[in-house]
Design an enzyme around this catalytic site. Structure first.
Site, PDB file in Angstrom:
ATOM      1  CD  GLU A 119      -2.784  -1.523   0.306  1.00 30.28           C
ATOM      2  OE1 GLU A 119      -2.857  -0.731  -0.656  1.00 30.28           O
ATOM      3  OE2 GLU A 119      -3.449  -2.556   0.399  1.00 30.28           O
ATOM      4  CG  HIS A 149      -4.160  -0.200   5.978  1.00 28.40           C
ATOM      5  ND1 HIS A 149      -5.539  -0.118   5.947  1.00 28.40           N
ATOM      6  CD2 HIS A 149      -3.858  -1.396   5.404  1.00 28.40           C
ATOM      7  CE1 HIS A 149      -6.036  -1.204   5.380  1.00 28.40           C
ATOM      8  NE2 HIS A 149      -5.035  -2.002   5.041  1.00 28.40           N
ATOM      9  CG  HIS A 151      -6.756  -5.561   7.927  1.00 26.99           C
ATOM     10  ND1 HIS A 151      -6.435  -6.729   7.283  1.00 26.99           N
ATOM     11  CD2 HIS A 151      -6.376  -4.555   7.095  1.00 26.99           C
ATOM     12  CE1 HIS A 151      -5.888  -6.448   6.098  1.00 26.99           C
ATOM     13  NE2 HIS A 151      -5.823  -5.133   5.970  1.00 26.99           N
ATOM     14  CD  GLU A 179     -15.657  13.734  25.955  1.00 29.83           C
ATOM     15  OE1 GLU A 179     -14.609  13.073  25.949  1.00 29.83           O
ATOM     16  OE2 GLU A 179     -15.894  14.648  26.756  1.00 29.83           O
ATOM     17  CG  HIS A 220      -9.043  -3.625   3.021  1.00 29.97           C
ATOM     18  ND1 HIS A 220      -8.407  -3.827   1.821  1.00 29.97           N
ATOM     19  CD2 HIS A 220      -8.049  -3.612   3.957  1.00 29.97           C
ATOM     20  CE1 HIS A 220      -7.097  -3.966   2.030  1.00 29.97           C
ATOM     21  NE2 HIS A 220      -6.857  -3.831   3.321  1.00 29.97           N
TER      22      HIS A 220
HETATM   23  P1  13P Z   1       1.384  -5.357   3.268  1.00 28.37           P
HETATM   24  O1  13P Z   1       1.950  -6.546   4.010  1.00 28.37           O
HETATM   25  O2  13P Z   1       1.902  -5.290   1.844  1.00 28.37           O
HETATM   26  O3  13P Z   1       1.580  -4.087   4.024  1.00 28.37           O
HETATM   27  O4  13P Z   1      -0.178  -5.602   3.099  1.00 28.37           O
HETATM   28  C1  13P Z   1      -1.018  -5.621   4.216  1.00 28.37           C
HETATM   29  C2  13P Z   1      -2.328  -5.004   3.955  1.00 28.37           C
HETATM   30  O5  13P Z   1      -3.067  -4.754   4.892  1.00 28.37           O
HETATM   31  C3  13P Z   1      -2.717  -4.686   2.568  1.00 28.37           C
HETATM   32  O6  13P Z   1      -3.893  -3.918   2.521  1.00 28.37           O
HETATM   33 ZN    ZN Z   2      -5.066  -3.990   4.390  1.00 26.52          ZN
END
Ligand code: 13P
Ligand code: ZN
Length: 284
Positions: A119, A149, A151, A179, A220
């Site tokens: 990413e 990023h 999950h 809040e 995602h």
């Molecule tokens: P990477 O291991 O390439 O960072 O990928 C993890 C991920 O969450 C892709 O969206």
């Molecule tokens: Zn991801």
């Protein structure tokens, strides 16, 4: 000082460990990047020069970002497991230098197992988008340095229930907890489903992140940005927590909208009291 001992590396490790504990980073899920200050960059370049290990292989990023020309960015690697960040930061992270044209990078330290996250285009464009947005809105210029990023499971679950609409999401989260509106008064950005890992999703995300500090990647996870690791991690945490509360409320109501969320009038009151401006058009 060794690079792995520098404050920003320790902060990155701490974020990874905290987020791993919260269950947001199964296997290699998620990625993280930090745009170094000029002072930090100087320390890194000095440390590298003293070991004589400056790499000279430039890799094209497929993007031209003059905002990032010459910047040093510490970024997690493709396939790297956040669980291992403390154990071996040189495997999980690396510091890359962006070329003077802003179109390629070379690895200065770390990433011993390979290359930056898949990413990376989204991280680069997100840094550039926040720099542009804050240059216009902040007297002190851009302070945003962290792009994260994760999950987050409740945010992902919520994207199976709500339409990919920033206003709908923002209202659900603001109403879940008093809040929340103070933590993200500009709302939460939402991107409809896209194939991850390339320049298309990166460009679409950057458009959202020019307007919001966060972006939900439907089915995602999410991206959160911030001036500090506390900011970016705290924003992700706040979104995830309010998503969980909203989901629990709906489940307790047999799937219906919870009847007693924080009202628009109450949200206006909190904002007035705190001197915060909620995003225009997001309150009824
Ligand atoms: P990477 O291991 O390439 O960072 O990928 C993890 C991920 O969450 C892709 O969206
Ligand atoms: Zn991801």
């Amino acid at each position: 000082m060794q690079i792995r001992q520098m404050d920003f590396v320790r902060e990155m490790v701490r974020l990874c460990e905290d987020a791993w504990t919260l269950g947001w980073h199964e296997r290699n899920a998620g990625n993280l990047s930090y745009r170094l200050t000029w002072e930090e960059s100087r320390c890194v370049l000095d440390a590298i020069a003293s070991h004589g290990c400056e790499g000279d292989d430039w890799t094209d990023t497929g993007l031209v970002l003059p905002q990032l020309a010459g910047s040093l960015i510490c970024v997690s690697g493709a396939g790297a497991c956040f669980r291992n960040a403390g154990h071996c930061p040189e495997l999980v992270f690396g510091i890359v230098q962006i070329s003077s044209e802003g179109s390629s990078y070379r690895i200065l330290w770390g990433l011993e197992d390979g290359r930056p996250t898949s990413e990376f285009p989204t991280h680069l464009l997100a840094h550039a988008a926040r720099m542009d947005a804050e240059r216009e809105s902040c007297a002190e210029g851009c302070q945003s340095r962290v792009v994260y990023h994760a999950h987050c499971p409740d945010a992902i679950t919520l994207s199976n229930i709500l339409p990919p609409d920033s206003r709908v999401w923002t209202r659900a989260l603001w109403q879940a907890m008093t809040e929340a509106v103070l933590f993200f008064p500009e709302g939460v950005g939402v991107l409809p489903w896209m194939v991850p890992g390339g320049c298309d999703i990166a460009r679409a995300s950057a458009r959202v992140l020019g307007d919001f500090r966060s972006c939900i990647w439907t089915q995602h996870g999410l991206f959160a940005t911030g001036c500090s690791f506390d900011d970016a991690f705290g924003l992700a945490h706040m979104i995830e927590k309010t998503a969980g509360i909203y989901l629990a409320g709906r489940a307790a109501c047999g799937g219906a909208e919870p009847p007693y969320g924080v009202s628009d009038a109450q949200l206006r009151l909190i904002c007035e009291e705190s001197g915060v401006l909620p995003r225009e058009g997001f309150l009824d």
